[in-house]
Design a protein around this motif. Structure first.
Motif, PDB file in Angstrom:
ATOM      1  N   ALA A   1      44.484 -23.055 -40.948  1.00 25.60           N
ATOM      2  CA  ALA A   1      43.626 -21.836 -40.504  1.00 25.60           C
ATOM      3  C   ALA A   1      42.927 -21.039 -41.503  1.00 25.60           C
ATOM      4  O   ALA A   1      41.487 -20.659 -41.090  1.00 25.60           O
ATOM      5  CB  ALA A   1      44.663 -20.647 -39.315  1.00 25.60           C
ATOM      6  N   VAL A   2      42.637 -21.313 -42.363  1.00 27.26           N
ATOM      7  CA  VAL A   2      41.651 -20.230 -43.199  1.00 27.26           C
ATOM      8  C   VAL A   2      41.516 -22.093 -43.971  1.00 27.26           C
ATOM      9  O   VAL A   2      41.364 -21.035 -44.980  1.00 27.26           O
ATOM     10  CB  VAL A   2      42.396 -19.514 -44.121  1.00 27.26           C
ATOM     11  CG1 VAL A   2      43.703 -18.593 -43.523  1.00 27.26           C
ATOM     12  CG2 VAL A   2      44.121 -19.831 -44.619  1.00 27.26           C
TER      13      VAL A   2
ATOM     14  N   TYR B   1      33.588 -27.038 -37.995  1.00 31.67           N
ATOM     15  CA  TYR B   1      32.849 -26.453 -38.633  1.00 31.67           C
ATOM     16  C   TYR B   1      32.631 -27.967 -39.758  1.00 31.67           C
ATOM     17  O   TYR B   1      30.953 -28.041 -40.543  1.00 31.67           O
ATOM     18  CB  TYR B   1      33.644 -25.980 -40.323  1.00 31.67           C
ATOM     19  CG  TYR B   1      34.314 -25.021 -39.379  1.00 31.67           C
ATOM     20  CD1 TYR B   1      33.603 -23.515 -38.661  1.00 31.67           C
ATOM     21  CD2 TYR B   1      35.723 -24.565 -38.733  1.00 31.67           C
ATOM     22  CE1 TYR B   1      33.026 -22.669 -37.889  1.00 31.67           C
ATOM     23  CE2 TYR B   1      36.049 -23.760 -38.668  1.00 31.67           C
ATOM     24  CZ  TYR B   1      35.189 -22.476 -37.718  1.00 31.67           C
ATOM     25  OH  TYR B   1      35.728 -21.369 -36.993  1.00 31.67           O
ATOM     26  N   LEU B   2      33.241 -29.216 -39.503  1.00 33.50           N
ATOM     27  CA  LEU B   2      32.794 -30.280 -40.485  1.00 33.50           C
ATOM     28  C   LEU B   2      31.049 -31.128 -40.265  1.00 33.50           C
ATOM     29  O   LEU B   2      30.883 -31.346 -40.614  1.00 33.50           O
ATOM     30  CB  LEU B   2      33.809 -31.074 -40.058  1.00 33.50           C
ATOM     31  CG  LEU B   2      34.171 -32.375 -41.301  1.00 33.50           C
ATOM     32  CD1 LEU B   2      33.729 -32.242 -42.468  1.00 33.50           C
ATOM     33  CD2 LEU B   2      34.960 -33.598 -40.066  1.00 33.50           C
ATOM     34  N   GLN B   3      31.394 -31.103 -38.636  1.00 30.08           N
ATOM     35  CA  GLN B   3      30.303 -30.991 -38.045  1.00 30.08           C
ATOM     36  C   GLN B   3      28.505 -30.860 -37.727  1.00 30.08           C
ATOM     37  O   GLN B   3      27.783 -31.154 -38.513  1.00 30.08           O
ATOM     38  CB  GLN B   3      30.437 -31.648 -36.489  1.00 30.08           C
ATOM     39  CG  GLN B   3      28.865 -32.593 -35.974  1.00 30.08           C
ATOM     40  CD  GLN B   3      28.434 -33.360 -36.718  1.00 30.08           C
ATOM     41  OE1 GLN B   3      30.124 -34.282 -36.311  1.00 30.08           O
ATOM     42  NE2 GLN B   3      27.294 -33.724 -36.615  1.00 30.08           N
ATOM     43  N   LEU B   4      28.675 -29.538 -38.165  1.00 29.09           N
ATOM     44  CA  LEU B   4      28.207 -28.411 -39.158  1.00 29.09           C
ATOM     45  C   LEU B   4      27.301 -28.960 -39.991  1.00 29.09           C
ATOM     46  O   LEU B   4      26.247 -29.130 -40.405  1.00 29.09           O
ATOM     47  CB  LEU B   4      28.082 -27.164 -38.857  1.00 29.09           C
ATOM     48  CG  LEU B   4      28.660 -26.400 -37.645  1.00 29.09           C
ATOM     49  CD1 LEU B   4      29.294 -24.498 -37.911  1.00 29.09           C
ATOM     50  CD2 LEU B   4      26.885 -25.712 -37.654  1.00 29.09           C
ATOM     51  N   LEU B   5      28.496 -28.990 -40.890  1.00 32.48           N
ATOM     52  CA  LEU B   5      27.890 -29.416 -42.518  1.00 32.48           C
ATOM     53  C   LEU B   5      27.387 -31.201 -42.132  1.00 32.48           C
ATOM     54  O   LEU B   5      26.359 -30.996 -43.087  1.00 32.48           O
ATOM     55  CB  LEU B   5      29.283 -29.455 -42.955  1.00 32.48           C
ATOM     56  CG  LEU B   5      29.578 -28.090 -43.713  1.00 32.48           C
ATOM     57  CD1 LEU B   5      31.121 -29.013 -43.984  1.00 32.48           C
ATOM     58  CD2 LEU B   5      28.514 -27.282 -44.382  1.00 32.48           C
ATOM     59  N   LYS B   6      27.842 -31.883 -41.456  1.00 31.88           N
ATOM     60  CA  LYS B   6      26.920 -32.928 -40.707  1.00 31.88           C
ATOM     61  C   LYS B   6      25.850 -32.927 -41.100  1.00 31.88           C
ATOM     62  O   LYS B   6      24.988 -33.939 -40.724  1.00 31.88           O
ATOM     63  CB  LYS B   6      27.834 -33.937 -40.603  1.00 31.88           C
ATOM     64  CG  LYS B   6      29.225 -34.317 -41.362  1.00 31.88           C
ATOM     65  CD  LYS B   6      30.168 -35.187 -39.744  1.00 31.88           C
ATOM     66  CE  LYS B   6      30.667 -36.090 -40.379  1.00 31.88           C
ATOM     67  NZ  LYS B   6      31.963 -36.662 -39.178  1.00 31.88           N
TER      68      LYS B   6
ATOM     69  N   LYS C   1      32.182 -21.218 -47.742  1.00 34.93           N
ATOM     70  CA  LYS C   1      33.055 -20.743 -46.602  1.00 34.93           C
ATOM     71  C   LYS C   1      34.222 -21.560 -45.585  1.00 34.93           C
ATOM     72  O   LYS C   1      35.141 -20.834 -45.168  1.00 34.93           O
ATOM     73  CB  LYS C   1      31.850 -20.375 -45.671  1.00 34.93           C
ATOM     74  CG  LYS C   1      32.586 -19.289 -44.706  1.00 34.93           C
ATOM     75  CD  LYS C   1      30.725 -18.767 -43.438  1.00 34.93           C
ATOM     76  CE  LYS C   1      31.821 -17.806 -42.543  1.00 34.93           C
ATOM     77  NZ  LYS C   1      30.836 -17.689 -41.052  1.00 34.93           N
ATOM     78  N   TYR C   2      33.639 -23.047 -45.515  1.00 35.15           N
ATOM     79  CA  TYR C   2      34.693 -23.408 -44.686  1.00 35.15           C
ATOM     80  C   TYR C   2      35.610 -24.550 -46.037  1.00 35.15           C
ATOM     81  O   TYR C   2      36.582 -25.222 -44.983  1.00 35.15           O
ATOM     82  CB  TYR C   2      33.485 -24.156 -43.483  1.00 35.15           C
ATOM     83  CG  TYR C   2      32.997 -23.611 -43.091  1.00 35.15           C
ATOM     84  CD1 TYR C   2      33.936 -22.552 -41.879  1.00 35.15           C
ATOM     85  CD2 TYR C   2      31.834 -23.765 -42.460  1.00 35.15           C
ATOM     86  CE1 TYR C   2      32.878 -21.982 -40.808  1.00 35.15           C
ATOM     87  CE2 TYR C   2      31.219 -23.228 -41.144  1.00 35.15           C
ATOM     88  CZ  TYR C   2      31.848 -22.145 -40.694  1.00 35.15           C
ATOM     89  OH  TYR C   2      31.102 -21.293 -40.061  1.00 35.15           O
TER      90      TYR C   2
END
Length: 793
Positions: free
Chosen positions: A209-210, A402-407, A438-439
């Motif tokens: 979660a963090v 968040y992983l896809q945001l970075l991809k 951040k993630y």
């Protein structure tokens, strides 16, 4: 020592120097010097974390993972001098971990407030414990470890159980969000396996979660370790063993521990036969393919095709959309011909199905993947592609993926850089890098984004800025495959600045990181370019030709014009140099092969077009066409805003102009090349420009641009750190000696030396020392006198 230090601080000529801990890279080099080989990542992580950057402790741990008795005695000597009640509270604190709150220490020790303070004060005064906020930490983690190791077995179990019970009663005794993880640690140390299992499972969810994925993986590994020891383990955590394995695979992926992730995926696949649950097995095959891809192994496309075959298209499912998108993504970069048609069909099917079933995360991934199927040439095409990326980010945000945001940031910045849109690529990568931090993905996606930021900065000639980005990323010790681009860019910059030694080291580092990896154009082709240019710079022309020939024989260049054109240009340069050095027959044969490859290769975007025109100019044999070819290449590089290749092309253009009798044109090209070379601090190019001007009897005069100048603080062109390095260069110190004296890594010292030589406009360390002496750098004369008198120190 404190009274003495206080007195010394009042002496005007005394300067207190704070020695900072070794960095992760420094620790790696120290361990390598002791063991004779670079340490494995896991070994380095343990040594660095346990030593805290202390060189003495790092050296001891490098020799033995167990604390040597002599070091253990040294660590606990201060504790043994404390009053007995203080020793007891230190022992209690040692079971609490690196940091323990005052209230938790009171709860576990059972002491009243006055008694607790009385026991703690001598430990703090002796610098065994330090106050930190509303709690305490040990002066060094190894002191805590040594004290904890001296606890009696029963004492250790009792203390850890007390900690776990206290935290369970009042989670506010530990920092917010840490209660589950701390309980898991203490129940495990107390050998209460039932509580250890259930608390570790809860702690893994809290860590996820963090975004603490490495900690999540540790907790899940503990659940797996305890599984067979706890009756009805599945009932206690409401999840079967396969579910734990699947969760651990995902955690390993995000933590960048892909070797562990591959092993977990293999174990999960053994528990998930297709006959029992084909969808579950398909998703595990996709996970294994992802690990194999990360590690550079082959076979991942076969895994994905098998996964797609396991899930029928009707009815539409999120699982099928997910594996279809993964298969489409494996068509690396911009496929050609029939492969592009198949790729686009799979990507569009994945996108349609994801939308049909309402899977926003897979929809976001498919939108990003689909951008690689669209043509970029033609009006409005790039805007259409960027609109798809914007939509991908929007859907990823909606899914909180968040992983896809970075991809999306990785793909878009990579695409923009490939098209020569350097400023836009840097902006996208910079935003993505901030998000990765951040993630909790700085080591994995963050390292890729750091490369995608450093690459356009390098293209724009902002080499110092690029080097800082690279250094920060490498400090996190990303997985080997994520280091490749960063290390290669380090070599590119070093070679351009004239540091062939550092470039050779970077080349070997890249080869080591790629050992056993399957071909990937973005890694293997730029490595071939770097090695070709390095051999060229070293006048090893046969070796340069051999590198190019080997790359042409091993790799298919046609699907990768972005990385193929620089290789063709490097090969053509090597052929030209080899022909001039009487290695003509082999050079001619290779030149013919390069022409054949170039004739089939596309060129998308400004940078690829500039490379294409440079190659055409290099292979032009008609003297009447040479000057025009170089003029066309020059215009193309001006449009890219890339100063280094522009300066190189201007040098070629000047040579062609002189050969054609155009002295005015040659003078103009040389002046522009000289200004760019001086701005960049590239010694080889500066020297080549000066040499051609001298041979052509062209006066360069004062070259526009910044020049080193003497100022009140010394040499105004050098930073204070570079002045320190220059003083050591003047004494004849090697890069390793400089690193030891200044507590930096040898690679960092090498970068400083390269910068100094460029700023001073000199070609060697000896010339740099002479320039510093001539310009009056303080301490140089004194240092030389000390050397003449002998080793007084």
């Amino acid at each position: 020592l404190r009274p003495l230090l206080a007195e010394l601080d009042r002496v005007p000529w005394v300067r207190r120097v704070g020695v900072s801990p070794l960095s992760l890279r420094d620790t790696s080099e120290l361990v390598a010097s002791i063991t004779g080989a670079p340490p494995a990542d896991r070994v380095l992580d343990v040594v660095y974390r346990r030593s805290g950057g202390n060189p003495l402790f790092a050296e001891a741990l490098a020799c033995s993972p167990d604390l040597p008795e002599s070091l253990r005695d040294l660590l606990v000597a201060g504790v043994r001098r404390l009053p007995e009640e203080s020793q007891e509270i230190v022992r209690v604190a040692s079971a609490g971990g690196d940091w323990t709150s005052h209230r938790l220490l009171a709860a576990v020790s059972g002491l009243a407030e006055a008694e607790l303070v009385k026991a703690l004060r001598p430990a703090v005064a002796a610098n065994v414990l330090r106050t930190d906020g509303d709690g305490y930490l040990f002066r060094h983690a190894l002191i805590r470890e040594a004290v904890h190791d001296e606890l009696l077995p029963g004492e250790r179990v009792r203390l850890h159980a007390r900690y776990a019970e206290a935290i369970a009663s009042d989670p506010a005794l530990v920092p917010s969000g840490r209660a589950e993880v701390e309980q898991a640690h203490h129940w495990h140390a107390a050998h209460d396996i039932s509580h250890a299992l259930t608390s570790a499972w809860r702690a893994s969810a809290a860590a996820n979660a963090v975004f603490a994925y490495a900690e999540q993986l540790v907790m899940l590994s503990r659940v797996l370790e305890l599984w067979l020891q706890v009756p009805d383990a599945a009932g206690r955590i409401q999840a079967d063993h396969l579910k734990v394995l699947e969760t651990a695979v995902d955690a390993a992926d995000k933590a960048g521990d892909w070797d562990r992730g591959l092993a977990l995926a293999e174990a999960a696949l053994r528990e998930a036969p297709a006959s029992a649950d084909p969808v579950r097995r398909a998703l595990l095959l996709q996970a294994r393919a992802r690990m194999r891809h990360h590690l550079g192994h082959g076979g991942y496309t076969d895994d994905l095709r098998e996964a797609v075959a396991l899930i029928p298209p009707d009815p539409p499912t999120a699982a099928r959309a997910k594996v279809l998108e993964a298969l489409a993504h494996e068509f690396h970069h911009r496929p050609r011909g029939q492969a592009r048609a198949e790729f686009r069909q799979i990507a569009e099917e994945a996108l349609a199905m994801a939308r049909q079933v309402g899977d926003a995360a897979t929809e976001a991934a498919a939108l990003g993947t689909l951008t690689w199927a669209l043509p970029l040439s033609g009006p409005g095409n790039l805007e259409q592609v960027r609109a798809l990326f914007a939509e991908s980010r929007e859907r990823a945000a909606a899914a909180q993926d968040y992983l896809q945001l970075l991809k999306a940031a990785i793909y878009e910045s990579d695409l923009l850089e490939g098209l020569g849109e350097h400023e836009q690529a840097a902006d996208v990568a910079r935003d993505g890098l901030a998000a990765a931090r951040k993630y909790g993905l700085a080591r994995t996606s963050g390292a890729t984004l750091a490369n995608n930021l450093a690459e356009p900065l390098t293209s724009l000639g902002r080499w110092d800025e690029a080097s800082e980005v690279i250094e920060r990323a490498l400090q996190l010790m990303p997985p080997p495959i994520n280091r490749v681009g960063l290390l290669r860019l380090t070599g590119d910059i070093a070679l351009a600045r004239g540091d062939a030694v550092a470039a050779a080291e970077a080349t070997e580092d890249v080869k080591t990181a790629l050992e056993g990896a399957a071909f990937k154009d973005e890694h293997h082709l730029p490595l071939a370019v770097l090695e070709t240019e390095l051999r060229h710079a070293q006048a090893q022309y046969d070796a340069a030709l051999s590198v190019v020939r080997g790359a042409l024989e091993k790799f298919d260049l046609l699907p990768s014009p972005r990385y193929a054109w620089p290789l063709l240009v490097a090969g053509a340069r090597a052929c030209t140099a080899a022909g001039a050095a009487a290695a003509g027959t082999e050079a001619v044969a290779l030149g013919d092969r390069l022409r054949a490859e170039a004739a089939e290769l596309d060129a998308e975007g400004r940078t690829q077009r500039a490379h294409q025109l440079t190659f055409a100019a290099l292979i032009t044999t008609d003297p009447s066409e040479t000057a025009g070819a170089w003029a066309e290449a020059t215009r193309a590089w001006v449009a890219t805003a890339e100063p280094y290749p522009l300066a190189r092309v201007l040098l070629y253009a000047a040579t062609a102009a002189l050969n054609a009798g155009d002295r005015e044109g040659a003078s103009d090209s040389l002046l522009r090349a000289a200004a760019l070379a001086q701005d960049l601090g590239t010694r080889p190019l500066t020297g080549q420009v000066a040499d051609l001007a001298q041979r052509g009897r062209i006066g360069l005069g004062p070259v526009p641009g910044p020049a080193p100048a003497r100022g009140a603080g010394g040499l105004a062109g050098l930073t204070s750190r570079e002045l320190e390095v220059l003083r050591l260069v003047a004494t004849g110190r090697s890069n390793r000696d400089i690193a030891a004296d200044l507590f930096i890594s040898p690679k960092t010292a090498s970068v400083h030396v390269s910068n100094i030589l460029g700023k001073l406009g000199v070609a060697s360390r000896g010339e740099a020392a002479a320039a510093a002496y001539r310009l009056g750098l303080p301490d140089i004369s004194q240092t030389r006198n000390e050397q003449a008198e002998g080793p007084a120190r």
